[in-house]
Design a protein around this motif. Structure first.
Motif, mmCIF file in Angstrom:
data_model
loop_
_atom_site.group_PDB
_atom_site.id
_atom_site.type_symbol
_atom_site.label_atom_id
_atom_site.label_comp_id
_atom_site.label_asym_id
_atom_site.label_seq_id
_atom_site.Cartn_x
_atom_site.Cartn_y
_atom_site.Cartn_z
ATOM 1 N N VAL A 1 0.847 -1.206 0.000
ATOM 2 C CA VAL A 1 0.000 0.000 0.000
ATOM 3 C C VAL A 1 0.879 1.253 0.000
ATOM 4 N N PHE A 2 1.968 1.195 0.789
ATOM 5 C CA PHE A 2 2.895 2.333 0.850
ATOM 6 C C PHE A 2 3.458 2.642 -0.541
ATOM 7 N N ILE A 3 3.830 1.570 -1.253
ATOM 8 C CA ILE A 3 4.383 1.760 -2.610
ATOM 9 C C ILE A 3 3.335 2.402 -3.521
ATOM 10 N N LEU A 4 2.078 1.919 -3.399
ATOM 11 C CA LEU A 4 1.000 2.503 -4.218
ATOM 12 C C LEU A 4 0.824 3.991 -3.928
ATOM 13 N N ALA A 5 0.905 4.347 -2.633
ATOM 14 C CA ALA A 5 0.717 5.749 -2.239
ATOM 15 C C ALA A 5 1.838 6.620 -2.800
ATOM 16 N N VAL A 6 3.086 6.141 -2.661
ATOM 17 C CA VAL A 6 4.229 6.914 -3.170
ATOM 18 C C VAL A 6 4.123 7.061 -4.688
ATOM 19 N N PHE A 7 3.710 5.983 -5.347
ATOM 20 C CA PHE A 7 3.560 6.013 -6.810
ATOM 21 C C PHE A 7 2.518 7.059 -7.228
ATOM 22 N N ALA A 8 1.397 7.109 -6.461
ATOM 23 C CA ALA A 8 0.341 8.090 -6.767
ATOM 24 C C ALA A 8 0.871 9.507 -6.614
ATOM 25 N N VAL A 9 1.649 9.746 -5.545
ATOM 26 C CA VAL A 9 2.206 11.091 -5.327
ATOM 27 C C VAL A 9 3.153 11.456 -6.472
ATOM 28 N N LEU A 10 4.009 10.486 -6.872
ATOM 29 C CA LEU A 10 4.980 10.775 -7.929
ATOM 30 C C LEU A 10 4.300 11.018 -9.277
ATOM 31 N N THR A 11 3.298 10.188 -9.610
ATOM 32 C CA THR A 11 2.635 10.378 -10.917
ATOM 33 C C THR A 11 1.834 11.691 -10.934
ATOM 34 N N THR A 12 1.223 12.019 -9.787
ATOM 35 C CA THR A 12 0.505 13.303 -9.727
ATOM 36 C C THR A 12 1.484 14.457 -9.925
ATOM 37 N N GLY A 13 2.654 14.340 -9.270
ATOM 38 C CA GLY A 13 3.692 15.371 -9.427
ATOM 39 C C GLY A 13 4.155 15.478 -10.867
ATOM 40 N N ALA A 14 4.316 14.315 -11.522
ATOM 41 C CA ALA A 14 4.763 14.320 -12.925
ATOM 42 C C ALA A 14 3.715 15.002 -13.800
ATOM 43 N N LEU A 15 2.433 14.746 -13.501
ATOM 44 C CA LEU A 15 1.367 15.389 -14.290
ATOM 45 C C LEU A 15 1.331 16.893 -14.037
ATOM 46 N N ALA A 16 1.565 17.281 -12.774
ATOM 47 C CA ALA A 16 1.593 18.722 -12.462
ATOM 48 C C ALA A 16 2.728 19.393 -13.231
ATOM 49 N N LEU A 17 3.861 18.691 -13.319
ATOM 50 C CA LEU A 17 5.004 19.224 -14.064
ATOM 51 C C LEU A 17 4.662 19.324 -15.553
ATOM 52 N N ALA A 18 4.006 18.262 -16.061
ATOM 53 C CA ALA A 18 3.599 18.265 -17.477
ATOM 54 C C ALA A 18 2.666 19.443 -17.743
ATOM 55 N N GLN A 19 1.772 19.698 -16.782
ATOM 56 C CA GLN A 19 0.821 20.803 -16.932
ATOM 57 C C GLN A 19 1.561 22.144 -17.014
ATOM 58 N N ARG A 20 2.589 22.298 -16.181
ATOM 59 C CA ARG A 20 3.373 23.545 -16.196
ATOM 60 C C ARG A 20 4.146 23.713 -17.496
ATOM 61 N N LEU A 21 4.656 22.573 -18.012
ATOM 62 C CA LEU A 21 5.456 22.646 -19.238
ATOM 63 C C LEU A 21 4.578 22.824 -20.475
ATOM 64 N N LEU A 22 3.440 22.094 -20.495
ATOM 65 C CA LEU A 22 2.587 22.117 -21.689
ATOM 66 C C LEU A 22 1.623 23.300 -21.691
ATOM 67 N N ALA A 23 1.260 23.789 -20.507
ATOM 68 C CA ALA A 23 0.280 24.887 -20.424
ATOM 69 C C ALA A 23 0.781 25.948 -19.457
ATOM 70 N N PRO A 24 1.934 26.576 -19.775
ATOM 71 C CA PRO A 24 2.506 27.541 -18.824
ATOM 72 C C PRO A 24 1.613 28.757 -18.597
ATOM 73 N N TRP A 25 0.760 29.072 -19.589
ATOM 74 C CA TRP A 25 -0.107 30.247 -19.456
ATOM 75 C C TRP A 25 -1.151 30.071 -18.352
ATOM 76 N N ALA A 26 -1.424 28.814 -17.990
ATOM 77 C CA ALA A 26 -2.451 28.560 -16.974
ATOM 78 C C ALA A 26 -1.920 28.845 -15.562
ATOM 79 N N HIS A 27 -0.611 29.093 -15.448
ATOM 80 C CA HIS A 27 -0.034 29.421 -14.141
ATOM 81 C C HIS A 27 0.477 30.841 -14.201
ATOM 82 N N ARG A 28 -0.299 31.747 -13.637
ATOM 83 C CA ARG A 28 0.090 33.159 -13.696
ATOM 84 C C ARG A 28 1.308 33.382 -12.813
ATOM 85 N N ARG A 29 2.298 34.085 -13.383
ATOM 86 C CA ARG A 29 3.499 34.358 -12.602
ATOM 87 C C ARG A 29 3.234 35.498 -11.643
ATOM 88 N N PRO A 30 3.697 35.358 -10.406
ATOM 89 C CA PRO A 30 3.516 36.483 -9.486
ATOM 90 C C PRO A 30 4.313 37.681 -9.985
#
Lengths: 262, 265
Positions: A229-258
């Motif tokens: 279960v621990f491995i599944l949880a860590v995997f979920a955190v890592l894949t979510t992080g990878a998707l968040a990174l993909a979102q920043r790279l592919l759609a940078p306009w959606a993150h307004r810079r301060p």
């Protein structure tokens, strides 16, 4: 306004939160003298992570593959279906209730049929993960496509843009961040979907974390089940992080810079 | 495409001698259900002329502009227009494209390749010293800068007729004045025929060669005012001819509104 945290502080706090939970869990198990078959201490789980690493790794490779392929299938088919539903009122009317209805079908009902059709290999698991992840991707993408500023489309019309050009230049880029948000929601449940999918059975030698959890519970090796279960949880955190990174790279306009001028 | 009653002819570029006038509208009528918005509007824009369209809120100025841009059709009347480029009130830049690609967008839509369209956009941006912002996304630009990019995008189409829909409406007073000068300079460099929709009487007097005043709904033309104040780039709000034009526009609007009140009582 909430002040943004320094990235290093954010990561440190992200580690500190789970560590505090583990400390409380450890204290509870030790102080209340809880039976390790019911709830093993985090140190026991850690020991199992080390001792059973080869077993856990082999199972993770199988489950990880199911999750990633299922998620990719859901992203491609989900976004594709959302675009079709956006473009055609007939497709939308026909498939809208079906998309919601399929989401309500319990996996244990679906799994045997899929195993019957696709065998005990990785196929039915990928399909189940895809079905579970499909819904948030379709709904998020469709919602984003519907919310695109209509004035943008009208402006492109004055430039002589075709329907296909409006889709390519306006609607698809506008919907991309939301589609990836849908994938982030999906990835959190994809692991659970894979575990349930594996309960339906697997070929000898290709057991994933779901089957490992099941067999560990039967052999009263609860620490190994928790390690999985621990491995599944860590995997979920890592894949979510990878998707968040993909979102920043592919759609940078959606993150307004301060500090950007308004 | 079928129109209910009116007829629309979009001139095919490049305009021949027969289509020397970029815009000719006769007896334009537009209704939304029972609500009559435009009632027999006549409108002309001559080559390289700036015509300002002024009128009270909701009188159908933007509806008329949308017809000229091909987004709506009249219920009656005839409209003969050269292909028009629109600069909307909100800049409507695509947030996922940088300034250069936003300017290049109409060229890409018309079939130009990426490199060719970008080179044309770079040339436009460089000419007005905005080249250093070419790679900036709209969220990195100020409101005034975004409107400049939006204007260049309209220029990029090389269409003869420019439709400007309240182009300075969303800006603060100082930026509005700066941008008005900037726009007048650009139009002097690259003369176009312009239909400018505004509710700002001063703006109309400062930029327009002629000002068409529309009355309240259902709108017809209540006054046609020539502004003999020289080139727009050199006009100031205090120039006697501009002050005179402003007074005449105000008078026409006031008379039209008063007539509306009398009709309502």
């Amino acid at each position: 306004m909430r002040r943004p945290l320094h990235p290093a502080v954010r990561v440190a706090l992200g580690v500190l939160g789970p560590l505090l939970l583990l400390a409380a869990w450890q204290a509870y198990v030790r102080l209340a003298d809880v039976d390790p078959i019911l709830l093993p201490a985090p140190t026991d789980v850690a020991a199992s992570l080390v001792d059973d690493r080869s077993l856990l790794w082999d199972a993770f490779v199988v489950t990880g593959q199911e999750v990633l392929l299922g998620l990719a299938t859901a992203l491609v088919l989900g976004a594709g279906l959302a675009i079709l539903m956006h473009l055609s009122a007939i497709v939308r009317a026909m498939l809208g209730p079906l998309v919601i209805g399929i989401q309500a079908v319990p996996i244990p009902v679906l799994a045997p049929v899929l195993v019957f059709w696709l065998g005990f290999g990785v196929g039915p698991k990928i399909v189940i993960v895809a079905i579970i992840c499909f819904f948030p991707v379709v709904i998020n993408t469709l919602d984003a496509l519907d919310r695109v500023d209509p004035d943008l489309g009208r402006l492109l019309q004055t430039m002589g843009a075709s329907r296909r050009q409006r889709l390519r230049w306006v609607e698809l880029p506008a919907a991309l961040p939301a589609a990836l948000s849908g994938a982030k929601v999906a990835v959190a449940i994809a692991g659970i979907a894979a575990v349930f999918a594996e309960y339906a059975g697997a070929e000898q030698g290709s057991e994933g974390l779901g089957l490992l959890i099941n067999s560990a519970r039967f052999s009263l090796a609860t620490d190994r089940a928790f390690a999985a279960v621990f491995i599944l949880a860590v995997f979920a955190v890592l894949t979510t992080g990878a998707l968040a990174l993909a979102q920043r790279l592919l759609a940078p306009w959606a993150h307004r810079r301060p500090g950007a001028p308004r | 495409m079928g129109y209910p009653g009116g007829s629309v002819r979009v001139q095919s570029p490049p305009s021949g001698p027969a289509a020397a006038r970029p815009l000719t509208a006769r007896g334009i009528v537009r209704r939304f259900g029972d609500l009559a918005v435009l009632d027999g509007v006549d409108l002309d824009v001559a080559p390289h002329e700036t015509v300002a369209l002024v009128g009270p809120s909701g009188c159908g100025k933007s509806t008329l502009l949308e017809m000229v841009c091909g987004l709506q059709a009249p219920d009656a009347g005839t409209l003969d227009a050269a292909p028009a480029a629109l600069m909307p009130q909100r800049d409507l830049l695509l947030p996922w494209l940088d300034a250069r690609d936003n300017v290049a967008l109409p060229l890409r839509l018309a079939g130009s390749g990426r490199r060719e369209a970008r080179a044309a956009a770079d040339a436009l941006l460089d000419r007005v010293e905005l080249g250093r912002f070419a790679r900036s996304r709209p969220d990195e630009l100020s409101g005034g800068m975004r409107q400049r990019v939006s204007f260049l995008r309209a220029l990029a189409t090389e269409r003869e007729l420019l439709c400007l829909d309240e182009p300075f409406g969303a800006l603060d007073a100082i930026t509005r004045e700066e941008l008005r000068h900037w726009l007048a300079e650009r139009l002097e460099e690259r003369p176009r025929s312009v239909l400018l929709v505004t509710h700002d009487v001063e703006e109309a007097a400062l930029l327009g060669d002629r000002v068409i005043v529309l009355g309240p709904r259902p709108a017809g033309v209540v006054a046609r005012i020539s502004v003999d104040a020289g080139p727009a780039r050199r006009r100031e709000a205090t120039d006697p001819a501009v002050v005179d034009a402003r007074r005449r526009i105000h008078d026409a609007l006031r008379t039209a509104m008063r007539g509306d009140e009398v009709a309502a009582t």
